[in-house]
Design a protein around this motif. Sequence first.
Motif, PDB file in Angstrom:
ATOM      1  N   THR A   1      -3.613   4.501   2.317  1.00  0.00           N
ATOM      2  CA  THR A   1      -2.242   4.164   1.961  1.00  0.00           C
ATOM      3  C   THR A   1      -2.050   4.163   0.452  1.00  0.00           C
TER       4      THR A   1
ATOM      5  N   GLN B   1       3.376   2.687   6.951  1.00  0.00           N
ATOM      6  CA  GLN B   1       2.402   2.234   7.937  1.00  0.00           C
ATOM      7  C   GLN B   1       3.009   1.203   8.890  1.00  0.00           C
TER       8      GLN B   1
ATOM      9  N   ASP C   1       2.219   7.912   7.549  1.00  0.00           N
ATOM     10  CA  ASP C   1       1.177   6.881   7.482  1.00  0.00           C
ATOM     11  C   ASP C   1       1.015   6.224   8.851  1.00  0.00           C
ATOM     12  N   GLU C   2      -0.017   6.623   9.550  1.00  0.00           N
ATOM     13  CA  GLU C   2      -0.322   6.106  10.893  1.00  0.00           C
ATOM     14  C   GLU C   2       0.891   6.127  11.817  1.00  0.00           C
TER      15      GLU C   2
HETATM   16 MG   LIG Z   1      -3.065   1.923   5.232  1.00  0.00          MG
END
Ligand SMILES: [Mg+2]
Lengths: 464, 316, 269
Positions: free
Chosen positions: C45, C92, C183-184
């Motif tokens: 991140t 995220q 992000d994820e």
């Molecule tokens: Mg992360």
Amino acid sequence: MLRVFQHHMVKRVAGAILIGLLVLVMTGPQGNGSEPTSGFTGSFSEHMSFFGFFTPPRWITFALLALVLSLLVMFAKYSHRAWRRAQESGAAAARAVASAAARVKYVRSRRSGRYSGYALLVLLGIFLPRIITSQSWQTNIVQLVAVYILLAIGLNVVTGFAGLLDLGFVAFYAIGAYTTAWVTGALPTSPPFGIHFNTFFAIPFAIILAMAFGVVLGIPTLRLRGDYLAIVTLGFGEIIFIFANNLYGITGGSTGTNQIPYLSVHLGPLKYLWGLTPQPYYYLTLAFIVLFLMIFSSLEHSRVGRAWVAIREDEVAAESLGIYPLKYKVMAFAIGAASAGFAGVITASQTLFVTPPTFSLSFSINILVLVIFGGMGSIAGVVVGGLVIQGFVVYMIQSPPAWYNPADLYMYLGALLIVMMIFRPAGLLPSRRRLREVTQVESGVARDQMLTHIGPHNRVEEEL
Amino acid sequence: MSYFTSHFSTFGHEFWGLLVGGVANGVVYAMVAIGYTMVYGVLRLINFAHSEIFTSGAFASFFLMKALVGGSTPTATESVIYVILGVLVGGLAGALAALALERVAYRPLRRRNAPKLAYLISAIGASYFLFNFYGKEFGRINLSMDAPFTNNTVFTIFGAPVQMYYIVIVIVGVIMLVSLDRFVAKSKLGRGIRAVAQDAETASLMGVNIDRTISLTFVLGGFLGGVAGFLFAIPIGVVYTMGFTPALKAFSAAVLGGIGNLRGAVIGGLLLGIVESFSVAFFDGVYIDVVAFAVLVLVLMVRPTGILGERLGRSA
Amino acid sequence: MVDNLFDVQNVTLRFGGVVSLNDVTLSQKRGEILAIIGPNGAGKTSLFNSLTGVYTPQQGSITFTDAKGKRYSVIGKKPYRVSAAGVARTFQASRMFSAMTTFENVKIGAESHRGLGAVGAMLKGPATRRDEVRSDAATRDLLEFVGLTSQSNVIAASLNYGARRRLEIARALATRPQVLLLDEPAAGTNPAEKNDLTELIRRVRDEMNVSILLIEHDMKLVMALAERLYVLNFGSVIAQGTPEEIRANPAVIEAYLGASDTGIAEESK
Ligand SMILES: [Mg+2]
Ligand SMILES: Nc1ncnc2c1ncn2[C@@H]1O[C@H](COP(=O)(O)OP(=O)(O)OP(=O)(O)O)[C@@H](O)[C@H]1O
């Protein structure tokens, strides 16, 4: 069962009576420093007449009232039958409220409905001088209701739309008023280009100057966190006050000036002078209120308005979408400043004088109260809030009851702010979006980094 | 603030005189700044109503002095006793006001996890309610305080006289500030405050009573603020609006030192007091209040974490 | 010259004593689906935040080259400028504007790169109206693309996890980016939603011609999508290559087993 009952009962009743007595003292006589307890003792020794039939001491009335109210509430809660009955009637009331709310929502959701609501308000505004004909009432309505609503609509852009707590709003109002005095040659300094302008020319000057101050103050300070911003703007308001009060050669110092001419139009055959009578000023201000309402309402539902909401809700996410927060904050600040500057022109040209005491911090707080009470971000709410509170203020000035002292106004407004924040934080007529934001933050849905306080706070930017 | 500065003929005298006045003022600012910093430490918000805590302390001690001193000239022993009593009563009034404030204006909002803006507004409301309530009860004029001691010159530093008043301020202030520092660093309750400041959630999981800790924070900050109100009022008396300007300055001091940091508040307070005092040499006295504000804005622009940095949780 | 989208050279990012990124060098080709994997706290991140201007690394350089060949040095630029250059991202922990509707969320993305327009907005001039119509159309298209048309007037907070992820993707795409940083995106979604998401991400690249930079712990999804991978551990790049190469890389298996994290070891069997 009984123990629980008693425990709650004692606590609640004691709390209610305490509040009742506080209200008693708040509405009691004015005390003084040489006899510090005279205000309290006076509150307790005064009597209150019930249509001349009997005159118990006021404190007994207040305590009894609080006692009865708290007992009623508790009785309704604890007594099974009453509780059920209350529930039933409550449910009926809730249904009624819900259907009324649904109807209001329906009406509000339809554009024509919204407009007819506004049209009704405007009509009321137009015919108000026919209903309230007293000159002193009318003067107060212009100066304390109309101008305040104008200011509240402007502050609503800053605080309601952009979510910025601006406690120095009065500074821009002061800039507008002093600019009027300057442009018309009423100040010790010579007017721009040495020309004594017609008062109407003060409007563009005031707007531009207030806006410029807004931008210059905004660019460095609007980067700050919300609470710092509040203090810095408060300080700015104080500084403008100190300068206005002491720069005798420029502002006229503590006495200010009373040489400002009335508004007037001289366009060939068209000649009109706004004079002593309040009505022409009333209609002028009303026209501008309507204009402000229209343009700020379009602003709210525009790209700019949506960007403000985005920044308010989640600045980091907004910036990742290409929104530059500072730019939009400065914009809100400048728009607010400009409308305050404009209101300053109206006030200065009607009262014909400007003096520093008008522009104290309390003034900013007063405007803030209107915005909060009506509902931050809700234009209709702000107008209604202004009508209710300032209407009350004018009423109290015009026919003050024995218990009310105008000097205590801010005590009541302060208490009102606390009560609003505890019981109705989104205001009287909340903006739908604001209401959602408040409830979501409170239920923990929104996880805005600026809005939450208690919790692990070592890494503000974590989990980006 | 001209009452802190006397006029001297030579620069040397002026320098030391200004320094003494600045330090005395700075101690008062530091005591008020502590309140801002402590509340900020545990709640992450600026207690806008702290100015009225200061005012509460001033009014309470004002009435006490009126009862004790009246018009008399106290003897040396009496003076010591009066000052101690004034400190206690002023401090208690401040603590009580702070406690009530937390209960009424903050706790209900905390219960429902209200947005931060709501706290600011509620605190502004509390501030306005309180000082106007004092105005209503005690009048809206300046009342001069019966001095608990005679303000003689006790000694001179390089020709600049040092009066009793300054000595009292510095002694009381140093005792208060040092005890607070020790209390927060060493005692169990103080550790609780630091734990909450660091991470309220974890602290609560580890058995720290959050509500009680927050109340305690308000009480401690309120006590110092109330004492500061007493000291501040001795030469100039009391009036219902008296809290505003000193509190704004104390807030600037807290930011200057690094808000959330106890020692930072002390350093910031002293520094601001001294800078302000010396600025008299450059500006007209009426603009002196602008200095603190300029310092605040400068710090926020250049180094928002202040001199010592925002040592959240490691407040001691 | 290779047509690189991102060129990251020797980037180091520190927070006090913590080194989040340690001398990271990597690059992404235009049109590529590139994945960054690594155990928790590896710095993934942080890398995204550095690429989008949220964090400012102390050392190294990051260059973004847009489709016209214009080169931007990212370090020191504010996130809104990076966005304007053509970089969009999701977060995220999803960060929608939860008090607004799905439609409004996407529309904010669609109109964010237009000029100031406060005056136009207040007066509602014809240009402003035209702008609104255009943004509305773009928003509708995107909601259709991610399959949220039926929920366009729903308050974003009431969407379920999978829908929120898709909303965030639509909102990011609305800024008309050249690369999308995810992000994820599959965190918290169920297997069916994961399949839809895999499909959607591929379509974003193929149909909208947007390159993809992906952080993901779900190895199935990563291996299905990524054309190339970088592996981060303790802030350093420890391996790079095609999915097959990464599966066979002992250092990677070591890092994952050491961190006892999600099962790349099982995946690699
Ligand atoms: Mg992360
Ligand atoms: N704003 C910050 N302040 C301090 N430290 C930070 C900050 N952001 C990241 N870090 C540190 O940098 C390191 C890498 O964090 P990062 O969030 O980039 O990891 P990640 O690979 O995304 O992990 P995950 O898989 O859990 O999301 C961690 O040690 C983290 O504590």
